[in-house]
Design a protein around this motif. Structure first.
Motif, PDB file in Angstrom:
ATOM      1  N   GLU A 121      27.762   9.803   8.029  1.00  0.00           N
ATOM      2  CA  GLU A 121      28.040   8.744   9.111  1.00  0.00           C
ATOM      3  C   GLU A 121      28.095   8.103   9.189  1.00  0.00           C
ATOM      4  OE1 GLU A 121      24.384   9.118   7.035  1.00  0.00           O
ATOM      5  OE2 GLU A 121      25.137  10.732   7.989  1.00  0.00           O
ATOM      6  N   LEU A 122      27.968   7.169   8.206  1.00  0.00           N
ATOM      7  CA  LEU A 122      28.363   5.523   7.521  1.00  0.00           C
ATOM      8  C   LEU A 122      29.693   5.626   8.024  1.00  0.00           C
ATOM      9  CD1 LEU A 122      26.468   2.814   7.890  1.00  0.00           C
ATOM     10  CD2 LEU A 122      26.596   3.756   4.397  1.00  0.00           C
ATOM     11  N   LEU A 123      30.804   6.778   7.487  1.00  0.00           N
ATOM     12  CA  LEU A 123      31.783   6.368   7.460  1.00  0.00           C
ATOM     13  C   LEU A 123      32.297   6.164   9.002  1.00  0.00           C
ATOM     14  CD1 LEU A 123      34.555   6.351   5.534  1.00  0.00           C
ATOM     15  CD2 LEU A 123      34.630   9.261   5.149  1.00  0.00           C
ATOM     16  N   LEU A 124      31.547   7.628   9.517  1.00  0.00           N
ATOM     17  CA  LEU A 124      31.986   7.564  10.870  1.00  0.00           C
ATOM     18  C   LEU A 124      31.821   6.462  11.876  1.00  0.00           C
ATOM     19  CD1 LEU A 124      32.717   9.663  13.504  1.00  0.00           C
ATOM     20  CD2 LEU A 124      30.769   9.873  13.845  1.00  0.00           C
ATOM     21  N   TRP A 125      30.677   5.210  11.419  1.00  0.00           N
ATOM     22  CA  TRP A 125      30.678   4.141  12.229  1.00  0.00           C
ATOM     23  C   TRP A 125      31.659   3.372  11.741  1.00  0.00           C
ATOM     24  CZ3 TRP A 125      28.031   3.332  16.229  1.00  0.00           C
ATOM     25  CH2 TRP A 125      27.127   4.324  16.434  1.00  0.00           C
ATOM     26  N   ALA A 126      31.606   3.185   9.566  1.00  0.00           N
ATOM     27  CA  ALA A 126      32.554   2.224   9.790  1.00  0.00           C
ATOM     28  C   ALA A 126      33.921   2.396  10.298  1.00  0.00           C
ATOM     29  CB  ALA A 126      32.810   2.328   8.872  1.00  0.00           C
ATOM     30  N   ALA A 127      34.716   3.700  11.071  1.00  0.00           N
ATOM     31  CA  ALA A 127      36.188   3.945  11.720  1.00  0.00           C
ATOM     32  C   ALA A 127      35.968   3.496  12.306  1.00  0.00           C
ATOM     33  CB  ALA A 127      36.637   5.411  11.459  1.00  0.00           C
ATOM     34  N   ILE A 128      34.536   3.523  12.860  1.00  0.00           N
ATOM     35  CA  ILE A 128      34.599   3.229  14.436  1.00  0.00           C
ATOM     36  C   ILE A 128      34.842   1.846  14.765  1.00  0.00           C
ATOM     37  CG2 ILE A 128      33.042   3.076  17.015  1.00  0.00           C
ATOM     38  CD1 ILE A 128      32.127   5.506  16.167  1.00  0.00           C
ATOM     39  N   ALA A 129      34.487   0.631  13.663  1.00  0.00           N
ATOM     40  CA  ALA A 129      34.463  -0.620  13.738  1.00  0.00           C
ATOM     41  C   ALA A 129      35.709  -0.906  13.332  1.00  0.00           C
ATOM     42  CB  ALA A 129      33.623  -0.888  12.384  1.00  0.00           C
ATOM     43  N   LEU A 131      38.613   0.667  14.182  1.00  0.00           N
ATOM     44  CA  LEU A 131      39.048   0.885  15.988  1.00  0.00           C
ATOM     45  C   LEU A 131      38.812  -0.488  16.754  1.00  0.00           C
ATOM     46  CD1 LEU A 131      38.839   4.864  16.078  1.00  0.00           C
ATOM     47  CD2 LEU A 131      40.827   3.483  15.575  1.00  0.00           C
ATOM     48  N   VAL A 132      37.701  -0.365  16.789  1.00  0.00           N
ATOM     49  CA  VAL A 132      37.706  -1.704  17.765  1.00  0.00           C
ATOM     50  C   VAL A 132      37.830  -3.070  17.351  1.00  0.00           C
ATOM     51  CG1 VAL A 132      35.224  -3.232  18.333  1.00  0.00           C
ATOM     52  CG2 VAL A 132      34.839  -0.623  18.489  1.00  0.00           C
ATOM     53  N   ILE A 133      37.356  -3.221  16.722  1.00  0.00           N
ATOM     54  CA  ILE A 133      38.605  -3.963  15.670  1.00  0.00           C
ATOM     55  C   ILE A 133      40.163  -4.632  15.935  1.00  0.00           C
ATOM     56  CG2 ILE A 133      40.035  -5.748  13.524  1.00  0.00           C
ATOM     57  CD1 ILE A 133      36.797  -5.137  13.094  1.00  0.00           C
ATOM     58  N   PHE A 137      42.419  -7.088  18.532  1.00  0.00           N
ATOM     59  CA  PHE A 137      43.332  -7.397  18.903  1.00  0.00           C
ATOM     60  C   PHE A 137      44.602  -7.267  19.360  1.00  0.00           C
ATOM     61  CE2 PHE A 137      42.143  -8.449  14.134  1.00  0.00           C
ATOM     62  CZ  PHE A 137      42.320  -9.167  13.353  1.00  0.00           C
ATOM     63  N   VAL A 138      44.699  -5.815  19.406  1.00  0.00           N
ATOM     64  CA  VAL A 138      45.456  -5.677  20.743  1.00  0.00           C
ATOM     65  C   VAL A 138      45.462  -6.468  21.909  1.00  0.00           C
ATOM     66  CG1 VAL A 138      46.859  -3.658  22.029  1.00  0.00           C
ATOM     67  CG2 VAL A 138      46.306  -3.318  19.215  1.00  0.00           C
ATOM     68  N   VAL A 139      44.112  -6.239  22.527  1.00  0.00           N
ATOM     69  CA  VAL A 139      43.948  -7.309  24.155  1.00  0.00           C
ATOM     70  C   VAL A 139      44.474  -8.734  23.305  1.00  0.00           C
ATOM     71  CG1 VAL A 139      41.979  -7.649  25.161  1.00  0.00           C
ATOM     72  CG2 VAL A 139      42.149  -5.390  24.816  1.00  0.00           C
ATOM     73  N   ALA A 140      44.005  -9.340  22.854  1.00  0.00           N
ATOM     74  CA  ALA A 140      44.302 -10.654  22.007  1.00  0.00           C
ATOM     75  C   ALA A 140      45.452 -11.313  22.489  1.00  0.00           C
ATOM     76  CB  ALA A 140      43.695 -11.307  20.546  1.00  0.00           C
TER      77      ALA A 140
END
Length: 146
Positions: A121-129, A131-133, A137-140
């Motif tokens: 589950e920690l790896l899943l949270w890291a992947a989500i983080a 993707l959010v970053i 970057f795309v929005v910026a």
């Protein structure tokens, strides 16, 4: 008819203007004097009028230049120029840099595998983080922030 009284052609005027341009490049004329002489060359009708414009600009050899015999150039051994040497020397650190990047990627993959085995589950949270970053970057980028 004497040459001085013969009418000059447009190509004769162009030759004189080219010689005047060379005199400016050599530092024999300043720009104002060059412009005056070019104007006079354009209005010149005879060779004598053109000759006056070049009379003080005889082709002289540079100071210290002797009109002695010219020696043939010697053969240069083939060698690399300084730029080529720098390029070749610059390639070696680049290979080392890629080797370091490869080792870093291998370590990151190994750490991710260990993390996945210990706490998936920690790896899943890291992947989500991550993707959010990336989305931020795309929005910026679309907003024109960089």
């Amino acid at each position: 008819m004497d040459r001085d009284q013969m009418r000059a052609s447009e190509s004769d005027r162009q030759v004189v203007m080219e010689r005047l341009r060379q005199a400016v490049e050599e530092g024999r004329l300043d720009v104002a004097e060059y412009q005056d002489r070019v104007d006079a060359a354009m209005l010149a009708r005879t060779y004598s009028e053109l000759d006056v414009l070049l009379s003080d600009l005889q082709a002289l050899s540079p100071p210290g230049f002797a009109d002695g015999p010219v020696e043939p150039t010697r053969m240069m051994p083939p060698s690399l120029s300084k730029a080529n040497q720098q390029l070749r020397e610059g390639q070696e650190p680049a290979a080392r840099k890629w080797r370091i990047v490869g080792v870093a990627v291998a370590i990151a993959i190994a750490a991710a595998l260990v993390l996945f085995l210990v706490a998936p589950e920690l790896l899943l949270w890291a992947a989500i983080a991550v993707l959010v970053i990336l989305v931020l970057f795309v929005v910026a980028a679309f907003a024109g922030l960089f």
